[in-house]
Design a protein around this motif. Sequence first.
Motif, PDB file in Angstrom:
ATOM      1  N   LEU A 194     -18.140 118.064  29.648  1.00  0.00           N
ATOM      2  CA  LEU A 194     -16.701 117.737  29.716  1.00  0.00           C
ATOM      3  C   LEU A 194     -15.936 118.840  30.444  1.00  0.00           C
ATOM      4  O   LEU A 194     -15.050 118.562  31.253  1.00  0.00           O
ATOM      5  CB  LEU A 194     -16.125 117.537  28.303  1.00  0.00           C
ATOM      6  CG  LEU A 194     -16.426 116.176  27.656  1.00  0.00           C
ATOM      7  CD1 LEU A 194     -16.081 116.204  26.168  1.00  0.00           C
ATOM      8  CD2 LEU A 194     -15.685 115.039  28.360  1.00  0.00           C
ATOM      9  N   ILE A 221     -22.635 118.010  25.747  1.00  0.00           N
ATOM     10  CA  ILE A 221     -21.540 117.111  26.134  1.00  0.00           C
ATOM     11  C   ILE A 221     -20.239 117.914  26.295  1.00  0.00           C
ATOM     12  O   ILE A 221     -19.492 117.713  27.263  1.00  0.00           O
ATOM     13  CB  ILE A 221     -21.360 115.963  25.115  1.00  0.00           C
ATOM     14  CG1 ILE A 221     -22.580 115.033  25.152  1.00  0.00           C
ATOM     15  CG2 ILE A 221     -20.080 115.166  25.405  1.00  0.00           C
ATOM     16  CD1 ILE A 221     -22.638 114.031  23.996  1.00  0.00           C
ATOM     17  N   SER A 242     -22.141 115.516  35.670  1.00  0.00           N
ATOM     18  CA  SER A 242     -20.691 115.237  35.711  1.00  0.00           C
ATOM     19  C   SER A 242     -20.252 114.739  37.098  1.00  0.00           C
ATOM     20  O   SER A 242     -19.265 114.032  37.208  1.00  0.00           O
ATOM     21  CB  SER A 242     -19.891 116.470  35.291  1.00  0.00           C
ATOM     22  OG  SER A 242     -20.060 117.481  36.245  1.00  0.00           O
ATOM     23  N   PHE A 274     -26.430 108.454  24.466  1.00  0.00           N
ATOM     24  CA  PHE A 274     -26.530 109.482  23.423  1.00  0.00           C
ATOM     25  C   PHE A 274     -27.369 108.946  22.250  1.00  0.00           C
ATOM     26  O   PHE A 274     -28.333 109.575  21.815  1.00  0.00           O
ATOM     27  CB  PHE A 274     -25.119 109.883  22.960  1.00  0.00           C
ATOM     28  CG  PHE A 274     -25.077 110.882  21.842  1.00  0.00           C
ATOM     29  CD1 PHE A 274     -25.335 112.220  22.069  1.00  0.00           C
ATOM     30  CD2 PHE A 274     -24.759 110.479  20.541  1.00  0.00           C
ATOM     31  CE1 PHE A 274     -25.295 113.160  21.034  1.00  0.00           C
ATOM     32  CE2 PHE A 274     -24.707 111.411  19.502  1.00  0.00           C
ATOM     33  CZ  PHE A 274     -24.971 112.750  19.749  1.00  0.00           C
ATOM     34  N   LYS A 316     -24.445 117.563  21.433  1.00  0.00           N
ATOM     35  CA  LYS A 316     -22.975 117.667  21.294  1.00  0.00           C
ATOM     36  C   LYS A 316     -22.476 118.895  22.061  1.00  0.00           C
ATOM     37  O   LYS A 316     -21.434 118.856  22.701  1.00  0.00           O
ATOM     38  CB  LYS A 316     -22.577 117.734  19.818  1.00  0.00           C
ATOM     39  CG  LYS A 316     -22.573 116.369  19.159  1.00  0.00           C
ATOM     40  CD  LYS A 316     -22.214 116.465  17.684  1.00  0.00           C
ATOM     41  CE  LYS A 316     -22.735 115.231  16.952  1.00  0.00           C
ATOM     42  NZ  LYS A 316     -22.830 115.453  15.497  1.00  0.00           N
ATOM     43  N   THR A 362     -21.929 107.204  25.040  1.00  0.00           N
ATOM     44  CA  THR A 362     -22.352 107.032  23.641  1.00  0.00           C
ATOM     45  C   THR A 362     -23.651 106.229  23.487  1.00  0.00           C
ATOM     46  O   THR A 362     -24.501 106.571  22.657  1.00  0.00           O
ATOM     47  CB  THR A 362     -21.215 106.353  22.845  1.00  0.00           C
ATOM     48  OG1 THR A 362     -20.027 107.086  23.111  1.00  0.00           O
ATOM     49  CG2 THR A 362     -21.478 106.359  21.353  1.00  0.00           C
ATOM     50  N   GLN A 409     -19.354 111.113  27.936  1.00  0.00           N
ATOM     51  CA  GLN A 409     -19.886 111.048  26.567  1.00  0.00           C
ATOM     52  C   GLN A 409     -21.054 110.065  26.460  1.00  0.00           C
ATOM     53  O   GLN A 409     -21.976 110.298  25.678  1.00  0.00           O
ATOM     54  CB  GLN A 409     -18.771 110.700  25.590  1.00  0.00           C
ATOM     55  CG  GLN A 409     -17.912 111.941  25.355  1.00  0.00           C
ATOM     56  CD  GLN A 409     -16.535 111.639  24.843  1.00  0.00           C
ATOM     57  OE1 GLN A 409     -16.142 110.489  24.716  1.00  0.00           O
ATOM     58  NE2 GLN A 409     -15.786 112.686  24.545  1.00  0.00           N
ATOM     59  N   THR A 446     -14.118 110.481  31.129  1.00  0.00           N
ATOM     60  CA  THR A 446     -14.665 111.239  29.990  1.00  0.00           C
ATOM     61  C   THR A 446     -15.528 110.318  29.109  1.00  0.00           C
ATOM     62  O   THR A 446     -16.460 110.774  28.458  1.00  0.00           O
ATOM     63  CB  THR A 446     -13.543 111.897  29.159  1.00  0.00           C
ATOM     64  OG1 THR A 446     -12.627 110.881  28.759  1.00  0.00           O
ATOM     65  CG2 THR A 446     -12.809 112.960  29.945  1.00  0.00           C
ATOM     66  N   THR A 447     -15.219 109.026  29.132  1.00  0.00           N
ATOM     67  CA  THR A 447     -16.060 108.065  28.396  1.00  0.00           C
ATOM     68  C   THR A 447     -17.458 108.024  29.017  1.00  0.00           C
ATOM     69  O   THR A 447     -18.472 108.003  28.296  1.00  0.00           O
ATOM     70  CB  THR A 447     -15.430 106.644  28.444  1.00  0.00           C
ATOM     71  OG1 THR A 447     -14.077 106.759  28.007  1.00  0.00           O
ATOM     72  CG2 THR A 447     -16.165 105.658  27.576  1.00  0.00           C
TER      73      THR A 447
END
Length: 102
Positions: A96, A92, A44, A59, A89, A56, A54, A50-51
């Motif tokens: 966060l 993540i 972090s 991931f 998940k 994606t 994540q 926050t994008t």
Amino acid sequence: MQYHPVHAPAECHDMSDIRKEIDHIDYTVIQLLSVRFNYIKAASKFKKSTTDVQATERFNSMLEKRKQWADELGLNGEVIRTLYADLVKYFIAEELKEFARK
Ligand SMILES: C=C(O[C@@H]1C=C(C(=O)O)C=C[C@H]1O)C(=O)O
């Protein structure tokens, strides 16, 4: 952290030997997940949104790689993919929280 069996599968004498090895393997796996978790929290620091947390694309690509590794090692890749999707998940969500604290 390496796994050193007391008995190889074919050398187990009874269910007690089998279950001791299984417990030892799972404890080792969970210890490694806890080590992994420390890297997730450290990640972090390098994220700007926050994008980013994540991530994606990462991931999805990391799940594909784990599926491939599992298939190569004689496991059901889809099962391992689903297991990792659930696990990551959770990671993540924790990342966060860590991101919100900084
Ligand atoms: C650790 C990261 O952040 C998140 C957690 C991941 C993981 O647990 O492997 C992978 C991608 C991200 O969703 C990363 O971006 O690599």
